[in-house]
Design a protein around this motif. Structure first.
Motif, PDB file in Angstrom:
ATOM      1  N   ASP A 118       0.859  -1.202   0.000  1.00 56.44           N
ATOM      2  CA  ASP A 118       0.000   0.000   0.000  1.00 56.44           C
ATOM      3  C   ASP A 118       0.892   1.247   0.000  1.00 56.44           C
ATOM      4  O   ASP A 118       1.975   1.252   0.590  1.00 56.44           O
ATOM      5  CB  ASP A 118      -0.864   0.068   1.277  1.00 56.44           C
ATOM      6  N   LYS A 119       0.372   2.298  -0.603  1.00 55.58           N
ATOM      7  CA  LYS A 119       1.161   3.531  -0.673  1.00 55.58           C
ATOM      8  C   LYS A 119       0.636   4.570   0.313  1.00 55.58           C
ATOM      9  O   LYS A 119      -0.579   4.666   0.534  1.00 55.58           O
ATOM     10  CB  LYS A 119       1.119   4.108  -2.087  1.00 55.58           C
ATOM     11  N   ALA A 120       1.562   5.317   0.885  1.00 54.14           N
ATOM     12  CA  ALA A 120       1.185   6.387   1.816  1.00 54.14           C
ATOM     13  C   ALA A 120       1.851   7.684   1.369  1.00 54.14           C
ATOM     14  O   ALA A 120       3.081   7.749   1.223  1.00 54.14           O
ATOM     15  CB  ALA A 120       1.623   6.024   3.234  1.00 54.14           C
ATOM     16  N   LEU A 121       1.024   8.689   1.148  1.00 49.00           N
ATOM     17  CA  LEU A 121       1.532  10.018   0.769  1.00 49.00           C
ATOM     18  C   LEU A 121       1.969  10.766   2.017  1.00 49.00           C
ATOM     19  O   LEU A 121       1.348  10.638   3.073  1.00 49.00           O
ATOM     20  CB  LEU A 121       0.412  10.826   0.099  1.00 49.00           C
ATOM     21  N   TYR A 122       3.044  11.526   1.911  1.00 49.25           N
ATOM     22  CA  TYR A 122       3.444  12.397   3.025  1.00 49.25           C
ATOM     23  C   TYR A 122       4.112  13.630   2.456  1.00 49.25           C
ATOM     24  O   TYR A 122       4.787  13.560   1.431  1.00 49.25           O
ATOM     25  CB  TYR A 122       4.376  11.667   4.008  1.00 49.25           C
ATOM     26  N   HIS A 123       3.888  14.776   3.100  1.00 45.86           N
ATOM     27  CA  HIS A 123       4.509  15.994   2.576  1.00 45.86           C
ATOM     28  C   HIS A 123       5.908  16.125   3.160  1.00 45.86           C
ATOM     29  O   HIS A 123       6.182  15.684   4.275  1.00 45.86           O
ATOM     30  CB  HIS A 123       3.646  17.240   2.833  1.00 45.86           C
ATOM     31  N   GLU A 124       6.769  16.741   2.380  1.00 42.21           N
ATOM     32  CA  GLU A 124       8.182  16.699   2.679  1.00 42.21           C
ATOM     33  C   GLU A 124       8.817  18.044   2.313  1.00 42.21           C
ATOM     34  O   GLU A 124       8.385  18.622   1.312  1.00 42.21           O
ATOM     35  CB  GLU A 124       8.741  15.537   1.836  1.00 42.21           C
ATOM     36  N   PRO A 125       9.780  18.615   3.051  1.00 42.96           N
ATOM     37  CA  PRO A 125      10.514  18.012   4.161  1.00 42.96           C
ATOM     38  C   PRO A 125       9.609  17.687   5.348  1.00 42.96           C
ATOM     39  O   PRO A 125       8.649  18.395   5.631  1.00 42.96           O
ATOM     40  CB  PRO A 125      11.531  19.085   4.576  1.00 42.96           C
ATOM     41  N   CYS A 126       9.978  16.593   6.028  1.00 44.88           N
ATOM     42  CA  CYS A 126       9.121  16.127   7.116  1.00 44.88           C
ATOM     43  C   CYS A 126       9.955  15.506   8.224  1.00 44.88           C
ATOM     44  O   CYS A 126      11.156  15.282   8.074  1.00 44.88           O
ATOM     45  CB  CYS A 126       8.141  15.080   6.583  1.00 44.88           C
ATOM     46  N   TYR A 127       9.261  15.193   9.290  1.00 49.12           N
ATOM     47  CA  TYR A 127       9.871  14.518  10.433  1.00 49.12           C
ATOM     48  C   TYR A 127      10.587  13.254   9.946  1.00 49.12           C
ATOM     49  O   TYR A 127      10.038  12.490   9.144  1.00 49.12           O
ATOM     50  CB  TYR A 127       8.761  14.180  11.439  1.00 49.12           C
ATOM     51  N   VAL A 128      11.798  13.032  10.462  1.00 50.53           N
ATOM     52  CA  VAL A 128      12.662  11.956   9.942  1.00 50.53           C
ATOM     53  C   VAL A 128      12.044  10.559  10.032  1.00 50.53           C
ATOM     54  O   VAL A 128      12.448   9.665   9.294  1.00 50.53           O
ATOM     55  CB  VAL A 128      14.035  11.937  10.672  1.00 50.53           C
ATOM     56  N   VAL A 144       5.429  14.217  -1.182  1.00 48.93           N
ATOM     57  CA  VAL A 144       4.848  15.369  -1.873  1.00 48.93           C
ATOM     58  C   VAL A 144       5.689  16.566  -1.445  1.00 48.93           C
ATOM     59  O   VAL A 144       5.703  16.928  -0.265  1.00 48.93           O
ATOM     60  CB  VAL A 144       3.373  15.601  -1.438  1.00 48.93           C
ATOM     61  N   ALA A 145       6.402  17.145  -2.397  1.00 46.53           N
ATOM     62  CA  ALA A 145       7.335  18.218  -2.036  1.00 46.53           C
ATOM     63  C   ALA A 145       6.566  19.480  -1.632  1.00 46.53           C
ATOM     64  O   ALA A 145       5.523  19.808  -2.211  1.00 46.53           O
ATOM     65  CB  ALA A 145       8.256  18.515  -3.205  1.00 46.53           C
ATOM     66  N   THR A 146       7.085  20.186  -0.642  1.00 49.00           N
ATOM     67  CA  THR A 146       6.575  21.521  -0.302  1.00 49.00           C
ATOM     68  C   THR A 146       7.733  22.493  -0.477  1.00 49.00           C
ATOM     69  O   THR A 146       8.896  22.082  -0.519  1.00 49.00           O
ATOM     70  CB  THR A 146       6.031  21.582   1.133  1.00 49.00           C
ATOM     71  N   PRO A 156      -2.403  21.852  -2.712  1.00 49.97           N
ATOM     72  CA  PRO A 156      -3.333  20.794  -3.136  1.00 49.97           C
ATOM     73  C   PRO A 156      -3.054  20.301  -4.559  1.00 49.97           C
ATOM     74  O   PRO A 156      -3.245  19.122  -4.859  1.00 49.97           O
ATOM     75  CB  PRO A 156      -4.709  21.456  -3.044  1.00 49.97           C
ATOM     76  N   GLU A 157      -2.567  21.202  -5.429  1.00 51.43           N
ATOM     77  CA  GLU A 157      -2.282  20.750  -6.810  1.00 51.43           C
ATOM     78  C   GLU A 157      -1.088  19.801  -6.843  1.00 51.43           C
ATOM     79  O   GLU A 157      -1.083  18.808  -7.575  1.00 51.43           O
ATOM     80  CB  GLU A 157      -1.984  21.958  -7.702  1.00 51.43           C
ATOM     81  N   THR A 158      -0.067  20.112  -6.048  1.00 55.94           N
ATOM     82  CA  THR A 158       1.107  19.227  -5.992  1.00 55.94           C
ATOM     83  C   THR A 158       0.702  17.871  -5.414  1.00 55.94           C
ATOM     84  O   THR A 158       1.178  16.819  -5.868  1.00 55.94           O
ATOM     85  CB  THR A 158       2.219  19.852  -5.108  1.00 55.94           C
ATOM     86  N   LEU A 159      -0.186  17.914  -4.437  1.00 55.21           N
ATOM     87  CA  LEU A 159      -0.676  16.659  -3.843  1.00 55.21           C
ATOM     88  C   LEU A 159      -1.381  15.818  -4.912  1.00 55.21           C
ATOM     89  O   LEU A 159      -1.109  14.618  -5.048  1.00 55.21           O
ATOM     90  CB  LEU A 159      -1.633  16.980  -2.690  1.00 55.21           C
ATOM     91  N   GLU A 184      -3.360  26.427   5.690  1.00 57.62           N
ATOM     92  CA  GLU A 184      -4.403  27.461   5.811  1.00 57.62           C
ATOM     93  C   GLU A 184      -5.761  26.873   5.442  1.00 57.62           C
ATOM     94  O   GLU A 184      -5.837  25.851   4.748  1.00 57.62           O
ATOM     95  CB  GLU A 184      -4.093  28.642   4.871  1.00 57.62           C
ATOM     96  N   ALA A 185      -6.822  27.581   5.866  1.00 55.25           N
ATOM     97  CA  ALA A 185      -8.181  27.035   5.751  1.00 55.25           C
ATOM     98  C   ALA A 185      -8.549  26.602   4.335  1.00 55.25           C
ATOM     99  O   ALA A 185      -9.113  25.521   4.131  1.00 55.25           O
ATOM    100  CB  ALA A 185      -9.181  28.062   6.264  1.00 55.25           C
ATOM    101  N   ASP A 186      -8.198  27.428   3.316  1.00 58.65           N
ATOM    102  CA  ASP A 186      -8.638  27.067   1.958  1.00 58.65           C
ATOM    103  C   ASP A 186      -7.913  25.824   1.447  1.00 58.65           C
ATOM    104  O   ASP A 186      -8.512  24.927   0.860  1.00 58.65           O
ATOM    105  CB  ASP A 186      -8.496  28.260   0.989  1.00 58.65           C
ATOM    106  N   SER A 187      -6.583  25.744   1.733  1.00 57.41           N
ATOM    107  CA  SER A 187      -5.849  24.539   1.309  1.00 57.41           C
ATOM    108  C   SER A 187      -6.348  23.324   2.072  1.00 57.41           C
ATOM    109  O   SER A 187      -6.464  22.223   1.513  1.00 57.41           O
ATOM    110  CB  SER A 187      -4.352  24.681   1.568  1.00 57.41           C
ATOM    111  N   MET A 188      -6.644  23.529   3.352  1.00 54.82           N
ATOM    112  CA  MET A 188      -7.121  22.400   4.154  1.00 54.82           C
ATOM    113  C   MET A 188      -8.427  21.847   3.572  1.00 54.82           C
ATOM    114  O   MET A 188      -8.604  20.631   3.451  1.00 54.82           O
ATOM    115  CB  MET A 188      -7.326  22.842   5.603  1.00 54.82           C
TER     116      MET A 188
END
Ligand code: PMP
Length: 390
Positions: A118-128, A144-146, A156-159, A184-188
């Motif tokens: 199974d695949k899990a998405l995570y935004h990065e840089p992130c906790y090690v 998912v790069a930030t 959201p588009e990068t996601l 922020e609220a709109d991205s959330m």
């Protein structure tokens, strides 16, 4: 005789990266006069009344196991706290699991929900720990790069572009270690819609929630319709300065908590009882101390971010956590070179951004969980280091 015992180590463990932070800090620990802006934990002692609650628990002979889920009084306190601070209602009987830190909550969640492959998405840089924990649960991490341009929020588009068939979960951590980014609220709202569309389980690590400096922190679980697909992870390590107590908690729909409890009861049995008693005191009576520490972090944040920008290291304003994430590209050094030379030449330790994933390239993490006077001295040494570079 064959001396090579590494053949006994499982393949998926052999493949784990050695934490970039650990390597670096074994060097720092041998330099007593170094100023460390590297540590990811509060410099404050645990507030006295919380320590006293732990001592009192021992005095009363509280040395046993507890219910696998954790002490019911603590789960009630968690339920009240999460309701008051996050507007989320979870039932103490079957929707809350006390874990040995958020670390164990994350590990138990991934092991409970991820099938091999199974695949899990995570935004990065992130906790090690995120990527290695996904690997340990035989899943595949999808980063998912930030970026600094987006204040290290999740675009959201990068996601949507990063999503692939087979993605089952999305790990979120806002405010973010190491960047201080928030959602922020709109991205959330867009991320929530995307999770619904793709039927993703959200594992939301909100360990820095109380250490927010702008708008009040909001959990994605509080958006309409989201509670049923969000596992909310939180704990006392950061805001209450209780890292060594090792208490976290997971809140979510009863079937998810039940699945995690299966993993937890065989792997951990229960969180330590003395620490649970201390966490009970923290959640019931620790708010004033949290606010006082938050105010001090805020003052330090404003100082260090202003100074980084003044000395030529562009730094966005982190809206949460106790980390600044300045851009060091103008020095012409790689983040590894920057950190090693800064430590050697000026005895200041910061962490290479790439320790938190490839998209940390060109950045370093500087923790401001360090006394104000030490921060002043550290920044003036960094300024000197930049001047010597010419
Ligand atoms: N999540 C994040 C984002 C963290 O930064 C940390 C600690 N650095 C943890 C989880 C682990 O926290 P705990 O002490 O509750 O295990």
């Amino acid at each position: 005789m064959n001396e090579d015992t590494s053949r006994f180590v499982a393949r998926h463990v052999q493949g784990l990266p050695c934490s970039g932070i650990r390597e670096f800090f074994s060097i720092v620990s041998k330099m007593p006069d170094a100023i460390s802006l590297g540590i990811g934990e509060p410099d404050f002692h645990t507030p006295w009344r919380i320590r006293e609650a732990a001592i009192f628990a021992l005095e009363r002979g509280k040395t046993s196991y507890t219910d696998n889920l954790g002490l019911i009084q603590l789960r009630r306190a968690i339920s009240d706290y999460v309701e008051e601070h996050f507007g989320l209602g979870y039932h103490p009987e079957n929707e809350i699991l006390v874990t040995t830190g958020v670390s164990e909550g994350l590990d138990a969640a991934l092991r409970a929900f991820i099938n091999p492959g199974d695949k899990a998405l995570y935004h990065e840089p992130c906790y090690v720990a995120y990527h290695p924990c996904i690997q340990l649960s035989h899943g595949l991490g999808v980063p998912v790069a930030t970026s600094a341009e987006d204040q290290f929020s999740l675009n959201p588009e990068t996601l949507a572009k990063a999503w692939q068939p087979g993605c089952k979960a999305l790990l979120l951590n806002f405010p973010t270690n190491p960047t201080g980014g928030v959602l922020e609220a709109d991205s959330m709202a867009s991320v929530a819609r995307f999770a619904e569309e793709k039927d993703l389980l959200i594992i939301s690590d909100e360990i820095y929630a109380e250490l927010s400096y702008g708008q009040k922190h909001r959990s994605i679980a509080a958006l309409p319709g989201m509670k049923e697909r969000v596992l909310f992870l939180h704990g006392v390590s950061k805001a209450f300065a209780m890292t060594g107590f090792r208490i976290g908690f997971a809140c979510g729909p009863a079937p998810l908590i039940e699945a995690m409890t299966s993993v937890h009861q065989y792997g951990m049995l229960c969180a330590p009882i003395v620490s649970q008693e201390a966490a009970l005191e923290a959640l019931r009576h620790g708010q004033e101390a949290v606010e006082s520490m938050r105010q001090q972090y805020l003052r330090r944040r404003d100082y260090i971010v202003r100074r980084f920008n003044e000395i030529g290291l562009p730094c966005h304003l982190p809206k949460g956590t106790f980390y600044a994430f300045p851009d060091i590209r103008s020095t012409g050094l790689s983040e590894e070179q920057f950190c090693h030379r800064l430590l050697k030449e000026q005895k200041v330790a910061v962490v290479p951004g790439t320790a938190f994933g490839p998209s940390g390239k060109g950045f370093v993490r500087a923790s401001f969980a360090t006394g104000y006077d030490l921060l002043i001295e550290a920044v003036s040494r960094i300024e000197q280091f930049l001047q010597n570079l010419g």
